[in-house]
Design an enzyme around this catalytic site. Structure first.
Site, PDB file in Angstrom:
ATOM      1  N   CYS A 156     165.136  39.543 -15.793  1.00 34.35           N
ATOM      2  CA  CYS A 156     165.695  38.515 -16.692  1.00 34.35           C
ATOM      3  C   CYS A 156     166.055  39.054 -18.059  1.00 34.35           C
ATOM      4  O   CYS A 156     166.787  38.405 -18.804  1.00 34.35           O
ATOM      5  CB  CYS A 156     164.708  37.369 -16.863  1.00 34.35           C
ATOM      6  SG  CYS A 156     164.621  36.360 -15.405  1.00 34.35           S
TER       7      CYS A 156
HETATM    8  N1  CO8 Z   1     158.336  19.342  -4.923  1.00 34.60           N
HETATM    9  C1  CO8 Z   1     157.213  18.604  -5.031  1.00 34.60           C
HETATM   10  N2  CO8 Z   1     156.010  19.121  -5.393  1.00 34.60           N
HETATM   11  C2  CO8 Z   1     155.956  20.453  -5.653  1.00 34.60           C
HETATM   12  C3  CO8 Z   1     157.082  21.284  -5.544  1.00 34.60           C
HETATM   13  C4  CO8 Z   1     158.316  20.675  -5.157  1.00 34.60           C
HETATM   14  N3  CO8 Z   1     159.454  21.400  -5.042  1.00 34.60           N
HETATM   15  N4  CO8 Z   1     156.723  22.543  -5.839  1.00 34.60           N
HETATM   16  C5  CO8 Z   1     155.408  22.523  -6.136  1.00 34.60           C
HETATM   17  N5  CO8 Z   1     154.938  21.264  -6.018  1.00 34.60           N
HETATM   18  C6  CO8 Z   1     153.570  20.799  -6.236  1.00 34.60           C
HETATM   19  C7  CO8 Z   1     152.575  21.906  -6.051  1.00 34.60           C
HETATM   20  O1  CO8 Z   1     152.173  22.054  -4.713  1.00 34.60           O
HETATM   21  C8  CO8 Z   1     151.410  21.450  -6.931  1.00 34.60           C
HETATM   22  O2  CO8 Z   1     150.674  20.459  -6.237  1.00 34.60           O
HETATM   23  P1  CO8 Z   1     149.072  20.352  -6.454  1.00 34.60           P
HETATM   24  O3  CO8 Z   1     148.889  20.019  -7.905  1.00 34.60           O
HETATM   25  O4  CO8 Z   1     148.705  19.248  -5.523  1.00 34.60           O
HETATM   26  O5  CO8 Z   1     148.519  21.703  -6.089  1.00 34.60           O
HETATM   27  C9  CO8 Z   1     152.116  20.742  -8.088  1.00 34.60           C
HETATM   28  O6  CO8 Z   1     153.427  20.376  -7.583  1.00 34.60           O
HETATM   29  C10 CO8 Z   1     152.286  21.628  -9.308  1.00 34.60           C
HETATM   30  O7  CO8 Z   1     152.812  22.914  -8.887  1.00 34.60           O
HETATM   31  P2  CO8 Z   1     152.989  24.127  -9.877  1.00 34.60           P
HETATM   32  O8  CO8 Z   1     151.709  24.347 -10.615  1.00 34.60           O
HETATM   33  O9  CO8 Z   1     153.583  25.284  -9.137  1.00 34.60           O
HETATM   34  O10 CO8 Z   1     154.110  23.524 -10.849  1.00 34.60           O
HETATM   35  P3  CO8 Z   1     154.442  23.893 -12.335  1.00 34.60           P
HETATM   36  O11 CO8 Z   1     154.250  22.714 -13.182  1.00 34.60           O
HETATM   37  O12 CO8 Z   1     153.813  25.187 -12.756  1.00 34.60           O
HETATM   38  O13 CO8 Z   1     156.029  24.145 -12.249  1.00 34.60           O
HETATM   39  C11 CO8 Z   1     157.506  26.043 -12.236  1.00 34.60           C
HETATM   40  C12 CO8 Z   1     156.537  25.178 -11.435  1.00 34.60           C
HETATM   41  C13 CO8 Z   1     158.693  25.172 -12.608  1.00 34.60           C
HETATM   42  C14 CO8 Z   1     157.955  27.193 -11.357  1.00 34.60           C
HETATM   43  C15 CO8 Z   1     156.824  26.553 -13.541  1.00 34.60           C
HETATM   44  O14 CO8 Z   1     155.574  27.104 -13.243  1.00 34.60           O
HETATM   45  C16 CO8 Z   1     157.637  27.578 -14.267  1.00 34.60           C
HETATM   46  O15 CO8 Z   1     158.764  27.356 -14.663  1.00 34.60           O
HETATM   47  N6  CO8 Z   1     157.026  28.749 -14.536  1.00 34.60           N
HETATM   48  C17 CO8 Z   1     157.654  29.813 -15.278  1.00 34.60           C
HETATM   49  C18 CO8 Z   1     158.569  30.487 -14.363  1.00 34.60           C
HETATM   50  C19 CO8 Z   1     159.356  31.586 -15.017  1.00 34.60           C
HETATM   51  O16 CO8 Z   1     159.725  31.561 -16.167  1.00 34.60           O
HETATM   52  N7  CO8 Z   1     159.629  32.572 -14.243  1.00 34.60           N
HETATM   53  C20 CO8 Z   1     160.463  33.627 -14.643  1.00 34.60           C
HETATM   54  C21 CO8 Z   1     161.117  34.018 -13.372  1.00 34.60           C
HETATM   55  S1  CO8 Z   1     162.696  34.575 -13.580  1.00 34.60           S
HETATM   56  C22 CO8 Z   1     162.684  36.283 -13.728  1.00 34.60           C
HETATM   57  O17 CO8 Z   1     161.837  36.882 -14.255  1.00 34.60           O
HETATM   58  C23 CO8 Z   1     163.808  36.982 -13.100  1.00 34.60           C
HETATM   59  C24 CO8 Z   1     163.403  37.549 -11.816  1.00 34.60           C
HETATM   60  C25 CO8 Z   1     164.589  38.153 -11.175  1.00 34.60           C
HETATM   61  C26 CO8 Z   1     165.602  37.127 -10.702  1.00 34.60           C
HETATM   62  C27 CO8 Z   1     165.318  36.632  -9.344  1.00 34.60           C
HETATM   63  C28 CO8 Z   1     166.489  35.837  -8.802  1.00 34.60           C
HETATM   64  C29 CO8 Z   1     166.193  35.152  -7.475  1.00 34.60           C
END
Ligand code: CO8
Length: 372
Positions: A156
């Protein structure tokens, strides 16, 4: 020692867009197919059932509403959930080169410059569609630029790291100008069948033209300084690579696509980025109050809200910290550059802003700009 400036920017946007609702309908149909096919193993407890995704969750957790992609049909086919992109003959331009050229031509037109004015091309992206020859050299050839070109990958943060490479070469006098292009086909390395991340990424290409700050005309941005940092983490990882063939049964392994521990990334990257920006401003003798704009990496709206508040010491006002992720989703290295390209033309002489990227590595890169 010379100084450098961003004189043009461009964004190539694919024609197809997928809304959260469309994506969730396809994912849920896929989950139903999977659960029916594996009913016995699920009942025996050897395989976990796939739960449904939800549009409400996606928007609330990330701020994403839709994403642009090259192929919509393959991604929305419940039996596939993966884009289908036709193979191209080696005599044709590669997809990454083609999209980068489009963005580069926009940046060159904005700066009023032609291929003759450019010395180098850096293709900075989180994946490259082949090992070699470098995509950057192909872009250089398509644009008919004399000089040299190379690929680089800092996930990124590729754009900001590329901008520092170009700036340093311009400062030293080894070149007078460079294109930094970020063609990101994230849809091809996202795992669309994983509910935790299937909504995160989209496709796009960006370009910035960086030139020696000498006899420049028009609206441009002086590059006051750049700052890069990395810290190793396995929390965002993709194990696909050239050793794949040497290992058995790799094709369907989950780690051949993007994987992350999103919650940990969220928690660990936020303090890293806030500290990085504060230190960069301090080094330049700037206060947070001097910043007219923050063009942040576009992964998550809550993350950007937090960083903006931490850096400015108050809630950012409308327009101070523009987000584009609601329309583009996370486009890896291109995100902060899309925000810059779309939300910088209103700035006036002397206004200062910061581009900041962060992501896998971990990596953080910042570029302080002043409108000339
Ligand atoms: N629908 C419904 N429920 C869901 C879903 C969904 N799609 N997904 C997860 N849930 C549930 C989970 O199971 C969990 O349930 P429970 O509480 O019962 O266990 C609950 O929702 C909460 O799940 P999470 O804790 O996973 O949810 P978050 O609030 O943390 O949100 C995010 C998830 C949006 C992914 C968040 O954690 C986030 O944005 N994190 C930062 C991510 C980030 O910045 N990453 C950088 C990556 S990009 C990068 O570095 C480039 C890489 C190279 C590129 C790759 C290209 C492909």
């Amino acid at each position: 020692m010379y100084s450098a400036a961003i004189t043009g920017s461009g964004v190539f946007t694919p024609e197809h867009s997928i809304t959260n609702d469309e994506l969730v309908v396809a994912f849920n149909a896929h989950a139903d197919l999977f659960n029916t096919k594996n009913a016995d193993a699920i009942a025996a407890g050897t395989i976990a059932a796939k739960p449904h995704s939800s549009s409400e969750f996606i928007f609330a957790a990330s701020g994403i509403e839709r994403r642009y992609v090259f192929d919509k049909a393959g991604i929305l086919d419940p039996a596939r959930l993966f884009p289908k992109m036709p193979d191209r003959d080696d005599s044709e331009p590669s997809l990454m080169a083609e999209m980068a050229v489009d963005a580069a031509l926009q940046a060159m037109a904005q700066a009023g410059k032609s291929a003759d004015d450019i010395d180098a091309v850096i293709c900075a992206a989180s994946n490259h569609e082949r090992a070699y020859p470098a995509i950057a050299v192909e872009i250089q050839n398509l644009l008919e630029i004399d000089g040299f070109a190379f690929d680089m990958n800092v996930a990124c943060s590729s754009a900001t790291f590329g901008i520092q490479m170009a700036t340093d070469m311009i400062k030293s006098g080894s070149i007078t100008s460079a294109l930094v292009v970020c063609p990101e086909i994230c849809s091809a390395h996202l795992e669309w069948r994983d509910r935790d991340c299937h909504f995160i990424f989209g496709d796009v290409a960006t370009a910035v033209l960086i030139e020696r700050d000498e006899d420049l005309q028009g609206a441009y941005f002086k590059i006051k300084s750049t700052k890069l940092a990395t810290q190793f983490s396995n929390n965002i990882r993709n194990n696909n690579g050239f050793l794949r063939r040497t290992r058995d049964q790799m094709d369907d392994r989950r780690d051949m696509q993007f994987m992350q521990n999103g919650r940990k990334v969220f928690k660990e990257v936020l303090p890293l980025v806030s500290k990085h920006i504060a230190e960069h401003l301090d080094k330049e003798g700037l206060q947070a109050a001097d910043l007219k704009r923050l063009w942040l990496h576009q992964a998550n709206k809550a993350m950007n809200d937090y960083i903006g508040k931490k850096v400015l010491g108050r809630d950012p006002q409308a327009g101070e910290q523009p987000n584009i992720l609601q329309d583009y989703a996370n486009t890896s290295s291109a995100g902060s550059i899309i925000a810059f390209a779309k939300y910088s033309s209103d700035m006036v002489k002397g206004d200062v802003g910061i581009i900041c990227s962060f992501g896998a590595g971990y990596s953080v890169g910042s570029v302080i700009l002043e409108r000339a």
